[in-house]
Design an enzyme around this catalytic site. Sequence first.
Site, PDB file in Angstrom:
ATOM      1  N   SER A  76       0.891  -1.235  -0.066  1.00 33.96           N
ATOM      2  CA  SER A  76       0.033  -0.099   0.132  1.00 33.96           C
ATOM      3  C   SER A  76       0.912   1.280   0.033  1.00 33.96           C
ATOM      4  CB  SER A  76      -1.140   0.025   1.088  1.00 33.96           C
ATOM      5  OG  SER A  76      -1.934  -0.981   0.929  1.00 33.96           O
ATOM      6  N   LYS A  79       0.423   3.356  -2.895  1.00 32.22           N
ATOM      7  CA  LYS A  79      -0.680   4.296  -2.995  1.00 32.22           C
ATOM      8  C   LYS A  79      -0.277   5.780  -2.946  1.00 32.22           C
ATOM      9  CE  LYS A  79      -3.458   0.488  -1.374  1.00 32.22           C
ATOM     10  NZ  LYS A  79      -4.490  -0.019  -0.492  1.00 32.22           N
ATOM     11  N   TYR A 202      -3.798  -2.291 -10.112  1.00 30.12           N
ATOM     12  CA  TYR A 202      -3.777  -2.273  -8.695  1.00 30.12           C
ATOM     13  C   TYR A 202      -2.818  -3.427  -7.951  1.00 30.12           C
ATOM     14  CZ  TYR A 202      -5.029  -2.518  -3.692  1.00 30.12           C
ATOM     15  OH  TYR A 202      -5.062  -2.649  -2.351  1.00 30.12           O
ATOM     16  N   TYR A 254      -4.735   3.584   8.086  1.00 29.90           N
ATOM     17  CA  TYR A 254      -5.938   3.055   8.044  1.00 29.90           C
ATOM     18  C   TYR A 254      -6.587   3.607   9.439  1.00 29.90           C
ATOM     19  CZ  TYR A 254      -3.747   0.959   4.117  1.00 29.90           C
ATOM     20  OH  TYR A 254      -3.189   0.907   3.132  1.00 29.90           O
ATOM     21  N   VAL A 272       1.087  -3.716   3.791  1.00 30.13           N
ATOM     22  CA  VAL A 272       1.283  -5.254   4.408  1.00 30.13           C
ATOM     23  C   VAL A 272       2.420  -5.834   4.475  1.00 30.13           C
ATOM     24  CG1 VAL A 272      -1.210  -5.397   4.749  1.00 30.13           C
ATOM     25  CG2 VAL A 272      -0.020  -6.099   2.504  1.00 30.13           C
TER      26      VAL A 272
HETATM   27  O1  DON Z   1      -5.085  -5.065  -1.530  1.00 29.93           O
HETATM   28  C1  DON Z   1      -4.552  -5.549  -0.699  1.00 29.93           C
HETATM   29  O2  DON Z   1      -4.861  -5.958   0.298  1.00 29.93           O
HETATM   30  C2  DON Z   1      -2.818  -5.208  -0.392  1.00 29.93           C
HETATM   31  N1  DON Z   1      -2.504  -5.200  -2.028  1.00 29.93           N
HETATM   32  C3  DON Z   1      -2.469  -3.943  -0.004  1.00 29.93           C
HETATM   33  C4  DON Z   1      -2.857  -3.822   1.313  1.00 29.93           C
HETATM   34  C5  DON Z   1      -1.912  -3.149   2.356  1.00 29.93           C
HETATM   35  O3  DON Z   1      -0.749  -2.891   1.876  1.00 29.93           O
HETATM   36  C6  DON Z   1      -2.644  -2.411   3.605  1.00 29.93           C
HETATM   37  N2  DON Z   1      -1.632  -2.001   4.330  1.00 29.93           N
HETATM   38  N3  DON Z   1      -1.064  -1.801   5.386  1.00 29.93           N
END
Ligand code: DON
Length: 320
Positions: A76, A79, A202, A254, A272
């Site tokens: 993320s 982003k 994405y 978040y 993540v």
């Molecule tokens: O869409 C997802 O779940 C992952 N590609 C990215 C989520 C993420 O990195 C949330 N961050 N803490």
Amino acid sequence: MPELEQAHKLDQASKLDQALAEVAAEMADRTDRGDVASYIPQLGKVDPKKFGIAAVTNDGRVLTAGDADQAFSIQSISKVFTLTLALGNVGDALWQRVGREPSGNPFNSIVQLEHENGIPRNPFINAGAIVISDILLAGHQPREAIGEILRFIQFLADDETIIIDREVAASERATGYRNFALANYMKSFGNLHAPELALGVYFHHCAIAMSCRQLALAGRFLANGGKNPATGHSVVSAERARRIGAMMLTCGHYDGSGDFAFRVGIPGKSGVGGGILGIVPGVASLAVWSPGLNANGNSKLGSIALEKLARMMNWSIFAP
Ligand code: DON
């Protein structure tokens, strides 16, 4: 540069170097490292003992400690860069399709979308970032949009070796049922043109692999009023850099964003994969990586390390 100012800068640099080494040594010893994300199977294979940290100062120093040169999945954190690109492409019209309020919900939550008619709360939750991917597509083929994002990040970091980890992208696509649900749901409200294609973009930008050093370099324009401090070239306006920083502070972690702001006091964006990009406006761009996550899905030791570093360096956007 006057002698006194130069001596002060050297002093600060050696203090920062020492602080990074101290934080890295302390983090290496900790056993409470959180859990590595396993809902994307490929991420579950990463060694939880890894720890890296890097700082790029506005006066051009690149200081690192631990596993700062090992690439990890930025997830993320990407982003921040897709938001920057999309704002460049469509400007403030972007805010008609994505909000800019903290969600107070997990990054992959679906509940808010129904109440808010398919307009995601902000560009950093998954739904918001999928809309941003849809904006970046705008008539292009997914591979063109993916190439544009990758080249933008390579340009920011001044490093053409940065790549997309195709196995991570495939792993996420194979298991990304929630993201498919979010995209299809937004399509039903008319806030997405091409769910399948937007998801392709994405999944690939989330799968970009970078080291802490590369990430801190890519983020330096945000610490320097929108300009790359090495070249003086403007990436975004100073106002836009401030606004991206505001989004990072309020939404970058978040439902853990308030706690991160409280403990660390600087804008940050987590992923993540266990990375965090942190911005000390006017001073430095920071990147930290520890794969184990806390309950909100943010790097557990990464947050603790940034909290310690900020305290040692007296860094906070609220400091006088
Ligand atoms: O869409 C997802 O779940 C992952 N590609 C990215 C989520 C993420 O990195 C949330 N961050 N803490």
